[in-house]
Enzyme design. Sequence first.
Site, PDB file in Angstrom:
ATOM      1  N   TRP A  18      67.281  61.749  28.790  1.00 54.53           N
ATOM      2  CA  TRP A  18      67.393  60.782  27.699  1.00 54.53           C
ATOM      3  C   TRP A  18      68.820  60.263  27.517  1.00 54.53           C
ATOM      4  O   TRP A  18      69.109  59.593  26.537  1.00 54.53           O
ATOM      5  CB  TRP A  18      66.876  61.394  26.394  1.00 54.53           C
ATOM      6  N   GLU A  23      58.029  55.684  32.960  1.00 58.69           N
ATOM      7  CA  GLU A  23      58.279  54.971  31.689  1.00 58.69           C
ATOM      8  C   GLU A  23      59.551  54.123  31.746  1.00 58.69           C
ATOM      9  O   GLU A  23      60.257  53.968  30.752  1.00 58.69           O
ATOM     10  CB  GLU A  23      58.321  55.973  30.520  1.00 58.69           C
ATOM     11  N   TRP A  30      64.596  54.578  27.108  1.00 62.05           N
ATOM     12  CA  TRP A  30      64.994  55.913  26.626  1.00 62.05           C
ATOM     13  C   TRP A  30      65.514  56.834  27.727  1.00 62.05           C
ATOM     14  O   TRP A  30      66.230  57.776  27.459  1.00 62.05           O
ATOM     15  CB  TRP A  30      63.865  56.567  25.825  1.00 62.05           C
ATOM     16  N   GLU A  77      49.869  59.197  31.509  1.00 58.04           N
ATOM     17  CA  GLU A  77      50.193  59.937  30.281  1.00 58.04           C
ATOM     18  C   GLU A  77      49.616  59.202  29.093  1.00 58.04           C
ATOM     19  O   GLU A  77      49.785  57.993  28.956  1.00 58.04           O
ATOM     20  CB  GLU A  77      51.706  60.022  30.034  1.00 58.04           C
ATOM     21  N   TRP A 103      49.534  65.028  27.422  1.00 56.26           N
ATOM     22  CA  TRP A 103      50.766  65.800  27.528  1.00 56.26           C
ATOM     23  C   TRP A 103      50.573  67.224  27.017  1.00 56.26           C
ATOM     24  O   TRP A 103      49.457  67.646  26.725  1.00 56.26           O
ATOM     25  CB  TRP A 103      51.902  65.020  26.832  1.00 56.26           C
ATOM     26  N   ARG A 104      51.640  67.967  26.917  1.00 56.12           N
ATOM     27  CA  ARG A 104      51.577  69.420  26.821  1.00 56.12           C
ATOM     28  C   ARG A 104      51.195  69.958  25.433  1.00 56.12           C
ATOM     29  O   ARG A 104      51.359  69.272  24.427  1.00 56.12           O
ATOM     30  CB  ARG A 104      52.914  70.008  27.265  1.00 56.12           C
TER      31      ARG A 104
HETATM   32  C1  BMA Z   1      58.462  65.288  25.998  1.00 58.22           C
HETATM   33  C2  BMA Z   1      58.238  66.383  25.010  1.00 58.22           C
HETATM   34  C3  BMA Z   1      59.372  67.369  25.146  1.00 58.22           C
HETATM   35  C4  BMA Z   1      59.445  67.836  26.597  1.00 58.22           C
HETATM   36  C5  BMA Z   1      59.495  66.669  27.574  1.00 58.22           C
HETATM   37  C6  BMA Z   1      59.410  67.110  29.011  1.00 58.22           C
HETATM   38  O1  BMA Z   1      57.483  64.295  25.881  1.00 58.22           O
HETATM   39  O2  BMA Z   1      57.024  67.059  25.304  1.00 58.22           O
HETATM   40  O3  BMA Z   1      59.119  68.463  24.294  1.00 58.22           O
HETATM   41  O4  BMA Z   1      60.585  68.638  26.784  1.00 58.22           O
HETATM   42  O5  BMA Z   1      58.430  65.802  27.313  1.00 58.22           O
HETATM   43  O6  BMA Z   1      58.228  67.788  29.290  1.00 58.22           O
END
Ligand code: BMA
Length: 373
Positions: A141, A191, A196, A296, A332-333
């Site tokens: 970033w 992206e 960003w 994503e 995503w996670r």
């Molecule tokens: C972002 C968030 C962060 C993470 C990054 C890389 O979108 O989920 O918490 O560190 O992705 O996975």
Amino acid sequence: MKRSILCCVILLASGVVLAANDGASSTLKLSDPAATLETQALYRNLHKLAQKGVLFGHQDTLAYGVDWKADPNKLDSDVYRLCGKFPAVFGWDIGHIGTPRNIDGVPFESMKVWIRKGYEKGGISTVSWHAQIPGTTQSAWTQQKVVSRLLPGGDLHETYRATLDQIAAFFADLKGSRGEPIPVIFRPFHEHTGDWFWWGAKWCTPDEYKQLWRFTVDYLRKTKGLHNIITAYSPDRFKDREQYLERYPGDDCIDILGHDNYGAFRSLKTKDEARQALETVIALAEEHNKIAALTETGVGQGPANATWWTDVLLEIVKSSPSTKKIAWVLVWRNADKRQNYAAFPESATAENFKAFERDPLTLFLEDLPAMYK
Ligand code: BMA
């Protein structure tokens, strides 16, 4: 020479042509002329499946979930805990490559184990890269013009090569039981239509961005001899096909035409934008003989989104005959109680996710045919 034969010869000279015996009119084309057989099979099978289903993917699903961390010797996932099936696509990230743990604390050695296990079960791994500025600990970033410095002739070029050596070593270590390289989908510099990340549109010219991609892919393939890599290009929100393609590195470099989009998939208020974005990516993938994916997306798993899976995500994916052809959607996670994009047993979206899983269009690991043959 007959025109069709001539055409075939030209295509063969510029990449691997994979006959698409599935009624599709196009001739599918992988960018690496030396791709391994398993890599070719995965690409062909992904394309074939995309005509009838949409694979479900989740980032870090095997590594941890809300309130738990996995043991690399067993397979677990919030998605599995909830519905008894694993995602078909396993997302991983190699941010912080060269250190023991990735950007989100996943040990790289465990990640390799999970990629191998996922492959043995017939699943697909996709690897993104929240890259630090090479040679530094400055995050992805960091909004700074650095891309030109990484290219040949730039002051950080040698450092960048050293980082790619670490990535190549990681990929080279992914071997199946017969010693065959495990195919992976590599999705760096994502992206980039946003600003960003340091590779974002504001921080490099279209030409520099394309060169970064092309150098990276050439280095991994030609210098490091890796032929198990399927590449994915994934702009964030874009206004039209011109903007989508503005920084496209080329058909001889890219295999998956992806798209990252959270904003337009949050609710049906932006359904038209989301549908049009998918239609554009799918049309472009067809024109370029590639595969389209929603690389994503997602929303938080709270009460406000209780029926998001069927009423928003599926609704958009099913909104036209074209949009259904997206090969996969990856959410995503599940970092913790605050940041979670896949449903989990106690989440407000749990029941609705089960309906999403039962929908005939969605495909999970257990629903896949053999992908590597
Ligand atoms: C972002 C968030 C962060 C993470 C990054 C890389 O979108 O989920 O918490 O560190 O992705 O996975």
